[in-house]
Design a protein around this motif. Structure first.
Motif, PDB file in Angstrom:
ATOM      1  N   SER A  17      -5.087  23.631  17.725  1.00 13.78           N
ATOM      2  CA  SER A  17      -4.204  23.852  19.132  1.00 13.78           C
ATOM      3  C   SER A  17      -4.469  23.053  20.299  1.00 13.78           C
ATOM      4  N   ASP A  18      -5.739  22.562  20.506  1.00 11.60           N
ATOM      5  CA  ASP A  18      -6.002  21.803  21.763  1.00 11.60           C
ATOM      6  C   ASP A  18      -5.448  20.211  21.934  1.00 11.60           C
ATOM      7  N   LEU A  19      -4.835  19.982  20.503  1.00 11.67           N
ATOM      8  CA  LEU A  19      -4.330  18.587  20.146  1.00 11.67           C
ATOM      9  C   LEU A  19      -3.264  18.512  20.167  1.00 11.67           C
ATOM     10  N   LEU A  20      -2.250  19.524  20.043  1.00 13.08           N
ATOM     11  CA  LEU A  20      -0.802  19.591  19.677  1.00 13.08           C
ATOM     12  C   LEU A  20       0.005  18.992  20.838  1.00 13.08           C
ATOM     13  N   SER A  21      -0.402  19.343  22.108  1.00 13.12           N
ATOM     14  CA  SER A  21       0.000  18.760  23.142  1.00 13.12           C
ATOM     15  C   SER A  21      -0.035  17.341  23.444  1.00 13.12           C
ATOM     16  N   ILE A  22      -1.020  16.782  22.965  1.00 14.32           N
ATOM     17  CA  ILE A  22      -1.625  15.239  23.215  1.00 14.32           C
ATOM     18  C   ILE A  22      -1.357  14.181  22.139  1.00 14.32           C
ATOM     19  N   LEU A  23      -1.099  14.588  20.840  1.00 15.75           N
ATOM     20  CA  LEU A  23      -0.971  13.766  19.987  1.00 15.75           C
ATOM     21  C   LEU A  23      -0.077  13.915  19.057  1.00 15.75           C
ATOM     22  N   PRO A  24       0.654  13.153  18.383  1.00 15.60           N
ATOM     23  CA  PRO A  24       1.571  13.039  17.457  1.00 15.60           C
ATOM     24  C   PRO A  24       0.940  13.635  15.887  1.00 15.60           C
ATOM     25  N   THR A  25       1.632  14.008  15.035  1.00 15.45           N
ATOM     26  CA  THR A  25       1.056  14.644  13.610  1.00 15.45           C
ATOM     27  C   THR A  25       0.336  13.291  13.058  1.00 15.45           C
ATOM     28  N   CYS A  26      -0.523  13.651  12.198  1.00 14.41           N
ATOM     29  CA  CYS A  26      -1.089  12.696  11.378  1.00 14.41           C
ATOM     30  C   CYS A  26      -0.304  11.583  10.583  1.00 14.41           C
ATOM     31  N   PRO A  27      -0.325  10.284  10.839  1.00 16.38           N
ATOM     32  CA  PRO A  27       0.615   9.429  10.031  1.00 16.38           C
ATOM     33  C   PRO A  27       0.286   9.527   8.517  1.00 16.38           C
ATOM     34  N   LEU A  28       1.327   9.227   7.699  1.00 16.60           N
ATOM     35  CA  LEU A  28       0.816   9.547   6.176  1.00 16.60           C
ATOM     36  C   LEU A  28       0.683   7.866   5.612  1.00 16.60           C
TER      37      LEU A  28
ATOM     38  N   GLU B 193      -4.458   6.588  13.084  1.00 16.25           N
ATOM     39  CA  GLU B 193      -4.831   6.907  11.622  1.00 16.25           C
ATOM     40  C   GLU B 193      -5.567   8.092  11.653  1.00 16.25           C
ATOM     41  N   CYS B 194      -5.253   8.921  10.381  1.00 17.48           N
ATOM     42  CA  CYS B 194      -6.302  10.278  10.035  1.00 17.48           C
ATOM     43  C   CYS B 194      -6.977   9.856   8.799  1.00 17.48           C
ATOM     44  N   TYR B 195      -8.070  10.589   8.759  1.00 18.61           N
ATOM     45  CA  TYR B 195      -8.869  10.486   7.353  1.00 18.61           C
ATOM     46  C   TYR B 195      -9.411  12.046   7.333  1.00 18.61           C
ATOM     47  N   GLY B 196      -9.305  12.167   5.746  1.00 20.17           N
ATOM     48  CA  GLY B 196      -9.872  13.718   5.539  1.00 20.17           C
ATOM     49  C   GLY B 196      -8.795  14.079   4.326  1.00 20.17           C
ATOM     50  N   ASP B 197      -8.674  15.347   4.351  1.00 19.63           N
ATOM     51  CA  ASP B 197      -7.810  16.152   3.113  1.00 19.63           C
ATOM     52  C   ASP B 197      -6.511  15.680   3.576  1.00 19.63           C
ATOM     53  N   SER B 198      -5.687  15.253   2.518  1.00 19.17           N
ATOM     54  CA  SER B 198      -4.374  14.726   2.806  1.00 19.17           C
ATOM     55  C   SER B 198      -3.440  15.837   3.129  1.00 19.17           C
ATOM     56  N   THR B 199      -3.833  16.967   2.736  1.00 14.66           N
ATOM     57  CA  THR B 199      -3.091  18.438   3.223  1.00 14.66           C
ATOM     58  C   THR B 199      -3.277  19.006   4.429  1.00 14.66           C
TER      59      THR B 199
ATOM     60  N   SER C   2     -18.311  18.578   7.349  1.00 16.73           N
ATOM     61  CA  SER C   2     -18.006  19.123   6.061  1.00 16.73           C
ATOM     62  C   SER C   2     -16.695  18.415   5.309  1.00 16.73           C
ATOM     63  N   SER C   3     -16.489  18.969   4.061  1.00 10.91           N
ATOM     64  CA  SER C   3     -15.354  18.130   3.398  1.00 10.91           C
ATOM     65  C   SER C   3     -14.003  18.850   3.741  1.00 10.91           C
ATOM     66  N   LEU C   4     -14.133  19.943   4.933  1.00 11.59           N
ATOM     67  CA  LEU C   4     -13.058  20.380   5.512  1.00 11.59           C
ATOM     68  C   LEU C   4     -12.804  19.812   6.818  1.00 11.59           C
ATOM     69  N   SER C   5     -13.561  18.783   7.253  1.00 13.52           N
ATOM     70  CA  SER C   5     -13.411  18.131   8.396  1.00 13.52           C
ATOM     71  C   SER C   5     -12.228  17.020   8.455  1.00 13.52           C
ATOM     72  N   CYS C   6     -11.691  16.854   9.751  1.00 10.95           N
ATOM     73  CA  CYS C   6     -10.612  15.761   9.763  1.00 10.95           C
ATOM     74  C   CYS C   6     -11.006  14.899  10.944  1.00 10.95           C
ATOM     75  N   LEU C   7     -10.565  13.764  10.820  1.00  6.89           N
ATOM     76  CA  LEU C   7     -10.847  12.686  11.806  1.00  6.89           C
ATOM     77  C   LEU C   7      -9.586  11.879  12.187  1.00  6.89           C
ATOM     78  N   TYR C   8      -9.150  11.952  13.483  1.00  9.43           N
ATOM     79  CA  TYR C   8      -8.092  11.425  13.977  1.00  9.43           C
ATOM     80  C   TYR C   8      -8.356  10.054  15.045  1.00  9.43           C
ATOM     81  N   ILE C   9      -7.970   8.955  14.725  1.00 16.09           N
ATOM     82  CA  ILE C   9      -8.381   7.801  15.410  1.00 16.09           C
ATOM     83  C   ILE C   9      -7.044   7.143  16.053  1.00 16.09           C
ATOM     84  N   GLN C  10      -6.944   6.870  17.442  1.00 18.29           N
ATOM     85  CA  GLN C  10      -5.843   6.421  18.170  1.00 18.29           C
ATOM     86  C   GLN C  10      -6.564   5.172  18.984  1.00 18.29           C
TER      87      GLN C  10
END
Length: 384
Positions: A148-159, A135-141, A120-128
């Protein structure tokens, strides 16, 4: 739901889900169908608190979107109404990355497609990527916050976070690589949920006539909560179909792996016992793995299959499916040896002992201490 009228108890609870002015779904509960939480925890003063449970997951009337939930609590002399806004959003599942099997050379833009259920339009995609680029794709905000299951293994989305580029129902993204082989990890989630879906995709960058194989499961269950259910006393197999696309050589290596899963966190991990089991299975290096009965304990498992080309081992494909091992059905025997037909005189005693002669296929003995209920049906002919 809190009932604040001290004069009497509520008799009925009406729950209505509205989309603007239309009622999408409604359900009425009697006082016997709800849980008095205050009573459970021993609170005897103040307004009682009642728990009402609505099954959203199996109700096909609900679609992703904003709803007004209205609750009416009533008895013949008193009615109270309260409403609130909720957003129903399906969990991301079954993420898959592919490149349409198109191989490009190094330093040439390569296009990928991301597909997954409940997009949906509320989805986010993170590519490592393999070259340490994220890279991240989706809503910029909203996509700045990881589940919660990604906080410990990935840095925040780059801008900056670019918006989605669509190809029919898929998300399209492009990247350039300067090596002959690369890979990526992909993670997708809806930013209002806490669980993500993951995929791994490796690919060559060459034009030597050897492309990635394609793996397809005969029975495919990529979502942990909808794992294929198998009784522990049953042997089973998992098979894949492989489409090779290499003109130089078809020699390949196949490998299965089994991971144990925690259904609460939806994370799977290797164990020494499972690794040892794989090392002892001759079918672990074929396109169909065979598991004997009683081998796996009750639980949920991820079966991962990988095939790589011997000519160039970095040309490989991988996919997974979930299996849930459940307790086997009890075989109830009233008499020794499971006798089904007997002849007994009227003056003779007849003793039924299902707790003694029944069989638990998952155990060497029948545990009569477990709470079983047996029903007896008799057909006694009448004689005159």
């Amino acid at each position: 739901v809190t009932w604040t009228n001290p004069s009497a108890v509520p008799e009925l609870f009406d729950v209505l889900f509205k989309n603007t002015s239309n009622i999408i779904f409604s359900q009425t509960f009697t006082i016997s169908q709800v849980t008095n939480v205050s009573e459970i925890v021993g609170i005897t003063t103040g307004s009682p608190l009642y728990r009402l449970v609505i099954d959203l997951e199996s109700n096909s009337l609900f679609k992703d979107g904003l709803y007004i939930v209205e609750v009416r609590t009533r008895n013949p002399s008193y009615t109270a109404t309260y409403s609130l806004d909720i957003f129903i959003l399906s969990m991301i599942a079954g993420l898959n990355i592919n490149d349409k099997n198109i191989v490009v050379s190094m330093n040439v833009p390569k296009t990928f497609l991301a597909q997954y259920q409940n997009f949906s339009s509320l989805s986010c995609l993170y590519i490592q990527y393999s070259d340490n680029i994220n890279e991240c794709y989706g809503d910029s905000t909203s996509c700045l916050s990881l589940p919660s299951d990604l906080l410990s293994i990935l840095p925040t989305c780059p801008l900056p976070i670019p918006a989605f580029t669509y190809d029919n129902s898929s998300i399209l993204f492009t990247r350039t690589f300067n090596r002959s082989y690369a890979w990526l990890y992909a993670y997708a989630w809806n930013h209002m949920t806490s669980i993500s879906s993951k995929d791994f995709f490796s690919f060559p960058l060459s034009s030597d006539g050897c492309n990635l194989p394609i793996v397809q499961f005969d029975i495919y269950n990529p979502v942990i909560r909808w794992a294929r259910r198998i009784q522990r006393s049953q042997a089973f197999s998992i098979a894949v179909q492989i489409i090779f696309n290499c003109s130089r050589s078809l020699n390949n290596t196949k490998q299965w792996n089994i991971l144990e899963c925690n259904t609460d966190t939806e994370r799977c991990y290797q164990t020494q016992t499972l690794n040892q089991l794989i090392s002892q299975l001759s079918s672990a290096n074929t396109s169909e793995i065979y598991i004997k009965s009683q081998i796996l304990p009750i639980g949920t498992y991820l079966f991962n299959f990988t095939v790589s080309m011997n000519l160039q081992t970095d040309i490989l494909a991988s996919d997974y499916t979930y299996i849930k091992i459940i307790p086997s059905d009890i075989r109830v025997n009233l008499l020794v040896h499971g006798t089904s037909v007997i002849t007994n005189g009227i003056a003779q005693s007849l003793l039924f002992q299902p707790g003694v002669y029944s069989i638990d296929p998952d155990s060497n003995y029948f545990n009569v201490q477990v709470n079983y209920i047996f029903f007896y049906i008799f057909n006694v002919p009448l004689h005159t």
